[in-house]
Design an enzyme around this catalytic site. Structure first.
Site, PDB file in Angstrom:
ATOM      1  N   PRO A  87       0.815  -1.216   0.000  1.00 26.60           N
ATOM      2  CG  PRO A  87      -0.261  -1.233   2.078  1.00 26.60           C
ATOM      3  CD  PRO A  87       0.585  -2.059   1.177  1.00 26.60           C
ATOM      4  CD  GLU A 108       1.269  -5.092  11.692  1.00 24.49           C
ATOM      5  OE1 GLU A 108       1.387  -3.862  11.723  1.00 24.49           O
ATOM      6  OE2 GLU A 108       0.164  -5.670  11.678  1.00 24.49           O
ATOM      7  NE  ARG A 125      -8.407  -6.402 -20.150  1.00 27.26           N
ATOM      8  CZ  ARG A 125      -8.760  -5.461 -21.003  1.00 27.26           C
ATOM      9  NH1 ARG A 125      -8.031  -4.376 -21.108  1.00 27.26           N
ATOM     10  NH2 ARG A 125      -9.837  -5.593 -21.744  1.00 27.26           N
ATOM     11  CG  ASP A 142     -10.209  -1.561 -22.549  1.00 21.85           C
ATOM     12  OD1 ASP A 142     -11.219  -1.804 -23.209  1.00 21.85           O
ATOM     13  OD2 ASP A 142      -9.416  -2.411 -22.137  1.00 21.85           O
TER      14      ASP A 142
HETATM   15  N1  ADE Z   1      -0.979  -4.961   0.102  1.00 23.07           N
HETATM   16  C1  ADE Z   1      -1.913  -4.618   0.999  1.00 23.07           C
HETATM   17  N2  ADE Z   1      -2.688  -3.620   0.537  1.00 23.07           N
HETATM   18  C2  ADE Z   1      -2.234  -3.318  -0.716  1.00 23.07           C
HETATM   19  C3  ADE Z   1      -2.608  -2.383  -1.700  1.00 23.07           C
HETATM   20  N3  ADE Z   1      -3.618  -1.526  -1.521  1.00 23.07           N
HETATM   21  N4  ADE Z   1      -1.919  -2.363  -2.856  1.00 23.07           N
HETATM   22  C4  ADE Z   1      -0.891  -3.211  -3.053  1.00 23.07           C
HETATM   23  N5  ADE Z   1      -0.481  -4.111  -2.151  1.00 23.07           N
HETATM   24  C5  ADE Z   1      -1.143  -4.168  -0.992  1.00 23.07           C
END
Ligand code: ADE
Length: 252
Positions: free
Chosen positions: A91, A118, A156, A171
């Site tokens: 994330p 974590e 794709r 697209d």
């Molecule tokens: N791992 C946990 N959440 C994630 C996300 N939003 N994007 C990529 N990998 C992740």
């Protein structure tokens, strides 16, 4: 292209990678998806892939040794003249967008590293220098679903993956905005009619209508995409924010 996935949950992938366009592309030999269980690269009795964080705190952290060993083993199995990209799903990564998918689609091989718990020992980042990608501003249980998103979006775009080669560039997002509305038969359904222009056979008028509708829809739903709109040739050749050279390999 060969896509290698490093994960502690390889069972999450079959089903999704067997179906639809990814499944067909694999059958046609357009893409190979290779699942690697991170635990196969441990060398202790418990096959441990994580440990408690130095400094205390909740949760567990991915250990560096199995990840390094696995990535190095995967890279040894790939011919040295192939352009390989290492990608960490997190994330905290750069947002995964259509231009990012287009960049990845130029590689010969991808190594997708899925994390859990974590997070990762920071040396996985500093030592392996992967591209780091996030599929959105929310936290998932791990990198497996994001890896599936990347596999789908990239596959794709590969030549031969779609039945109709025109489909991908038309697209949503590929043209920098959202897609125009589509209609098929019947001409009238529950009082809702197909716009007459689409049945005129006049391709210039149809194209103009589609462009207008795509712009209208983008302005209404995603005005941020209009702000960042740029000519098509720029989008296809954009360079990544983060760049790596994988063991002196060529990088697309
Ligand atoms: N791992 C946990 N959440 C994630 C996300 N939003 N994007 C990529 N990998 C992740």
């Amino acid at each position: 292209m060969d896509i290698h996935v490093l994960t502690i949950f390889p069972d999450m992938f079959p089903g999704v990678i067997d179906a639809s366009i990814v499944g067909l592309a694999r059958t046609r030999g357009v893409v190979g998806v290779h699942l690697h269980d991170l635990r196969d690269h441990t060398n202790d009795r418990h096959r441990s892939i994580d440990d408690r964080p130095f400094g205390g705190g909740p949760g567990m952290v991915f250990k560096p040794e199995p990840v390094f060993r696995a990535v190095e083993a995967i890279e040894r199995s790939i011919s040295s003249d192939r352009a390989v990209r290492r990608v960490l799903l997190t994330p905290q990564g750069e947002r995964f967008t259509q231009p990012a998918a287009e960049r990845l689609a130029k590689a010969d091989a991808l190594i997708l590293i899925c994390g859990h718990y974590e997070g990762f020992d920071e040396r996985i980042r500093t030592g392996l220098k992967p591209d780091e990608l996030s599929i959105g501003d929310y936290v998932l249980s791990g990198g497996e679903v994001p890896a599936l998103v990347v596999i789908d979006a990239v596959t794709r775009l590969l030549p031969g993956a779609l039945g109709d080669e025109r489909s991908a560039p038309e697209d949503s997002f590929s043209r920098g905005g959202l897609d125009f509305p589509h209609y098929t038969r019947p001409v009238e359904f529950r009082g809702m009619r197909v716009p007459d222009v689409l049945r005129t056979g006049d391709h210039d008028r149809i194209e103009a209508w589609r462009e207008m509708k795509a712009r209208e829809r983008t302005r209404a739903r995603r005005p941020d995409l209009l702000d960042s709109a740029r000519p098509e040739r720029d989008r296809a050749t954009a360079t990544p924010e983060t760049s790596q050279t994988t063991n002196g390999r060529r990088k697309p």
